[in-house]
Design an enzyme around this catalytic site. Structure first.
Site: not given
Length: 463
Positions: A243-244
């Site tokens: 995930s970013k």
RNA sequence: GUCCCUAUCGUCUAGAGGCCUAGGACAAUACCCUUUCACGGUAUGAACCGGGGUUCGAAUCCCCGUGGGGACGCCA
């Protein structure tokens, strides 16, 4: 038959680490077999695609050195072709118009979910022999659906996962063109792979479920079905989906974080693929060795520590001039003039086997370029009366010494003897005065590289 | 819910029925080297998800569980 592979990202964000690995494998496979690697931008999602993202992908590919032989092709520029094929399918009866509204579809889906069934289109507008279709409602623009076979199974020998078969009864008649006439993903991919003569589709395994649909369309078109290789996903360091928020996902983040391309490439190559016990290898070797038989079928967890180890390895191997350039640009970004102090190539040589990334290298080099300000705590701890006296003594010897390691080492040793002190008792305060830190590479080498002028000046500030 | 994929040390993996008392690498631990801190070197601990089969023999093949992931859009 020459091998043709492709990398087909949708430009909705940066080139992330999973995409980079997919690209690497597709690229390597084409290289390995003397084929072509094609870059295709899947930008049909107009709402989410941006030119910035296209550029970011291009930049990421370039940073990694994954050059494409053809393209980039843009799906938005191929609309005419898609519409042409849709027209042909409509004429051939392998596709048909469907007037079911989104509301009706929602209702159908809700109903099926309520009955714990797999949501799917019920084929109400599908023409069948002997079936009478209702008259098309006025003012409704139809979508075009693919006429999927009703029975039998679609299967393929996945080059990574082995034989996969799915019953056609699991599939429904999916939409290939929206009411506004624009084609949808699963259809564009098929036409593109066909037109571009792709022989090996190497992609993420989130596409496994799309594959039977795509094969059915390919068959309806009379096209040759390519070979498929589905790569499992890469999980974050924490075992969670990337995930970013939690992970460095963009490949260019790795540049920012001080990683060398060859370290990232080597790491990615080894993540989900193996060649016996080999851990460290060049891209040339990788291209020679790469095959689809040794790709892991299960998801792999990213391990930053191992990447860091590889990075440290490649930094040790790297050319001093290259490292100096890297350190210089990183220092410049911090507002430090890299030209201001000792010659960077020599400084970098002192630190290249001690750091794990390029930012650490820049940290190490910085005190050679700027005035240093050891903390009060640091000076209080290390610059005792005895230490200052020894440094004063050393200053005199250094001022007169030949400026080369042996003579410098000699001067330090003489100071120790004269003062009745052990080496570290002199060397550590000297480090604090010269670099602001109690640790450094061999002190004589540091002194030599720093230069007489700077050394004497820094000594004078404290003794 | 249905369908699909998947399962070896903490992590990446080797392993395609006997070579496995399961190998390598990262990480961990210990020691050595050392002019500090690193680097480097040596050593140690650490795994076949569970249960059934098949077989003379299974980490490897089959089935069932369980865990993990994915798909089921007029997104890609």
């Amino acid at each position: 038959m020459t091998v043709r592979t492709r990398f087909a990202p949708s430009p909705t964000g940066y080139l992330h680490i999973g995409g980079a690995r997919t690209a690497l494998f597709a690229w390597a496979y084409a290289r390995r077999h003397g084929g072509q690697f094609i870059l295709r931008i899947e930008d049909t999602d107009v709402a989410r695609s941006t030119p910035e993202a296209v550029q970011a992908i291009l930049d990421g590919m370039q940073w990694l050195g994954l050059a494409h032989d053809e393209g980039p092709y843009y799906q938005m520029q191929r609309m005419g072709r898609y519409k042409e094929v849709i027209g042909q399918m409509l004429a051939a009866g392998t596709a048909y118009h469907c007037y079911t509204s989104k509301e009706e579809l929602d209702a159908l889906r809700a109903e099926q979910e309520a009955k714990k069934e797999k949501p799917r289109y019920d084929g109400r507008w599908r023409p069948e022999p002997g079936k009478t279709l209702p008259p098309p409602p006025a003012g409704v623009e139809p979508v075009v659906r693919f006429r999927n076979p009703l029975d039998g199974v679609v299967g393929w020998d996945d080059q990574v996962k082995g034989r996969i078969e799915i019953a056609n009864s699991e599939l429904d008649d999916f939409i290939i063109a929206r009411a506004d006439g624009t084609p949808t993903y699963n259809f564009c991919v098929v036409v593109d792979d066909w037109d571009m003569g792709i022989t090996h589709v190497i992609r993420g395994d989130d596409h496994v479920n799309n594959t039977p649909r795509q094969i059915n369309v390919l068959k309806a078109l009379g096209a040759t079905v390519p070979l498929y290789a589905h790569l499992s996903m890469i999980l974050g360091d924490d075992g969670q989906k990337l995930s970013k928020r939690r992970n460095s996902v963009a490949v260019t983040d790795y540049d920012d974080n001080g990683y060398l391309q060859e370290a990232v490439l080597n790491y990615l190559a080894r993540l989900g693929w193996s060649h016996g016990d080999d851990e460290i290898f060049s891209m040339e070797q990788f291209v020679q060795w790469f095959d689809l038989d040794h790709i892991t079928a299960s998801a792999a967890q990213f391990n930053t520590e191992k990447l860091a180890w590889l990075n440290a390895h490649y930094i040790k191997q790297a050319d001093d001039v290259r490292l100096a350039g890297q350190a210089a640009s990183r220092l410049a970004r911090r507002g430090v003039d890299p030209e201001a102090g000792a010659p960077l190539e020599r400084v970098v040589a002192l630190y290249k086997d001690r750091v794990a990334n390029l930012n650490e290298l820049a940290d190490a080099v910085e005190p050679f370029c700027v005035e240093i300000h050891p903390s009060a705590e640091m000076t209080a701890t290390h610059l005792t009366e005895a230490a200052r006296a020894a440094l004063a003594d050393l200053r005199g010897r250094l001022a007169a010494a030949d400026w080369q390691k042996a003579a410098i080492s000699q001067a330090i040793k003489e100071t120790c003897t004269a003062r009745g002190m052990k080496m570290p008792q002199v060397a550590i305060p000297l480090r604090v005065v010269l670099l602001g830190q109690p640790q450094s590479p061999a002190i004589d080498a540091v002194v030599e590289v720093l230069g007489r002028e700077t050394v004497l000046q820094r000594l004078d500030k404290h003794v």
